[in-house]
Scaffold this motif. Sequence first.
Motif, PDB file in Angstrom:
ATOM      1  N   GLY A  18       0.820  -1.034   0.198  1.00 10.80           N
ATOM      2  CA  GLY A  18       0.031  -0.086  -0.107  1.00 10.80           C
ATOM      3  C   GLY A  18       0.812   1.142  -0.102  1.00 10.80           C
ATOM      4  O   GLY A  18       1.101   1.933  -0.926  1.00 10.80           O
ATOM      5  N   SER A  19       1.416   1.585   1.022  1.00 16.68           N
ATOM      6  CA  SER A  19       1.863   3.091   1.158  1.00 16.68           C
ATOM      7  C   SER A  19       3.320   3.239   1.045  1.00 16.68           C
ATOM      8  O   SER A  19       3.823   4.115   1.224  1.00 16.68           O
ATOM      9  N   ALA A  20       3.947   1.854   0.709  1.00 19.34           N
ATOM     10  CA  ALA A  20       5.378   2.178   0.918  1.00 19.34           C
ATOM     11  C   ALA A  20       5.795   2.954  -0.492  1.00 19.34           C
ATOM     12  O   ALA A  20       5.288   3.202  -1.439  1.00 19.34           O
ATOM     13  N   PRO A  21       6.984   3.848  -0.396  1.00 17.26           N
ATOM     14  CA  PRO A  21       7.492   4.347  -1.483  1.00 17.26           C
ATOM     15  C   PRO A  21       7.947   3.346  -2.899  1.00 17.26           C
ATOM     16  O   PRO A  21       8.246   2.347  -2.447  1.00 17.26           O
ATOM     17  N   GLU A  22       8.164   4.127  -3.918  1.00 14.00           N
ATOM     18  CA  GLU A  22       8.569   3.311  -5.028  1.00 14.00           C
ATOM     19  C   GLU A  22       9.961   2.745  -4.891  1.00 14.00           C
ATOM     20  O   GLU A  22      10.026   1.476  -5.454  1.00 14.00           O
ATOM     21  N   LEU A  23      10.565   3.454  -4.289  1.00  8.11           N
ATOM     22  CA  LEU A  23      12.105   3.098  -3.878  1.00  8.11           C
ATOM     23  C   LEU A  23      12.577   2.799  -2.626  1.00  8.11           C
ATOM     24  O   LEU A  23      12.002   3.909  -1.653  1.00  8.11           O
ATOM     25  N   ILE A  24      12.829   1.806  -2.062  1.00  5.60           N
ATOM     26  CA  ILE A  24      13.030   1.453  -0.559  1.00  5.60           C
ATOM     27  C   ILE A  24      14.413   1.052  -0.283  1.00  5.60           C
ATOM     28  O   ILE A  24      14.864   0.493  -1.209  1.00  5.60           O
ATOM     29  N   SER A  25      14.983   1.488   0.777  1.00  8.45           N
ATOM     30  CA  SER A  25      16.336   1.306   1.145  1.00  8.45           C
ATOM     31  C   SER A  25      16.333  -0.168   1.866  1.00  8.45           C
ATOM     32  O   SER A  25      15.432  -0.771   1.921  1.00  8.45           O
ATOM     33  N   ARG A  26      17.477  -0.642   1.988  1.00 12.92           N
ATOM     34  CA  ARG A  26      17.601  -2.318   2.269  1.00 12.92           C
ATOM     35  C   ARG A  26      17.064  -2.547   3.767  1.00 12.92           C
ATOM     36  O   ARG A  26      16.432  -3.516   3.780  1.00 12.92           O
ATOM     37  N   GLN A  27      17.107  -1.773   4.771  1.00 13.26           N
ATOM     38  CA  GLN A  27      16.407  -2.156   6.086  1.00 13.26           C
ATOM     39  C   GLN A  27      15.088  -2.310   6.031  1.00 13.26           C
ATOM     40  O   GLN A  27      14.643  -3.181   6.595  1.00 13.26           O
ATOM     41  N   PRO A  28      14.264  -1.296   5.369  1.00 13.61           N
ATOM     42  CA  PRO A  28      12.848  -1.496   5.503  1.00 13.61           C
ATOM     43  C   PRO A  28      12.585  -2.776   4.746  1.00 13.61           C
ATOM     44  O   PRO A  28      11.551  -3.542   5.157  1.00 13.61           O
ATOM     45  N   ILE A  29      13.245  -3.228   3.611  1.00 11.83           N
ATOM     46  CA  ILE A  29      12.846  -4.554   2.945  1.00 11.83           C
ATOM     47  C   ILE A  29      13.248  -5.682   3.771  1.00 11.83           C
ATOM     48  O   ILE A  29      12.664  -6.811   3.762  1.00 11.83           O
ATOM     49  N   GLN A  63       8.027  -2.821  -6.430  1.00 14.12           N
ATOM     50  CA  GLN A  63       7.500  -3.913  -7.494  1.00 14.12           C
ATOM     51  C   GLN A  63       8.472  -5.074  -7.509  1.00 14.12           C
ATOM     52  O   GLN A  63       7.938  -6.116  -7.573  1.00 14.12           O
ATOM     53  N   ALA A  64       9.785  -4.830  -7.468  1.00 15.18           N
ATOM     54  CA  ALA A  64      10.501  -5.786  -7.312  1.00 15.18           C
ATOM     55  C   ALA A  64      10.513  -6.907  -6.194  1.00 15.18           C
ATOM     56  O   ALA A  64      10.483  -7.990  -6.243  1.00 15.18           O
TER      57      ALA A  64
END
Length: 77
Positions: A18-29, A63-64
């Motif tokens: 839902g609300s995650a940004p399009e590009l995410i850093s490694r820690q949240p992933i 999306q990845a």
Amino acid sequence: MPTASDTTVRRDVKWLQGSAPELISRQPIAEVLDTDRTTVDTLIANGTLPSVKLKRRVLIPRQAVLDLLRLPRIDAA
């Protein structure tokens, strides 16, 4: 009065869909995958998880990660 836990974003699959940004850093992933950042680095290094490098930051397309988990995208209204 709000506490720190009231303002903390829970990074889970619902957040990712839902609300995650399009590009995410490694820690949240790593939090979404319930693993550590080293494992995310390994997934990037072996080509399982694509990434984009912006200066010193390594960012992963939302999306990845959804594709890796075979989840649909559900944008927040």
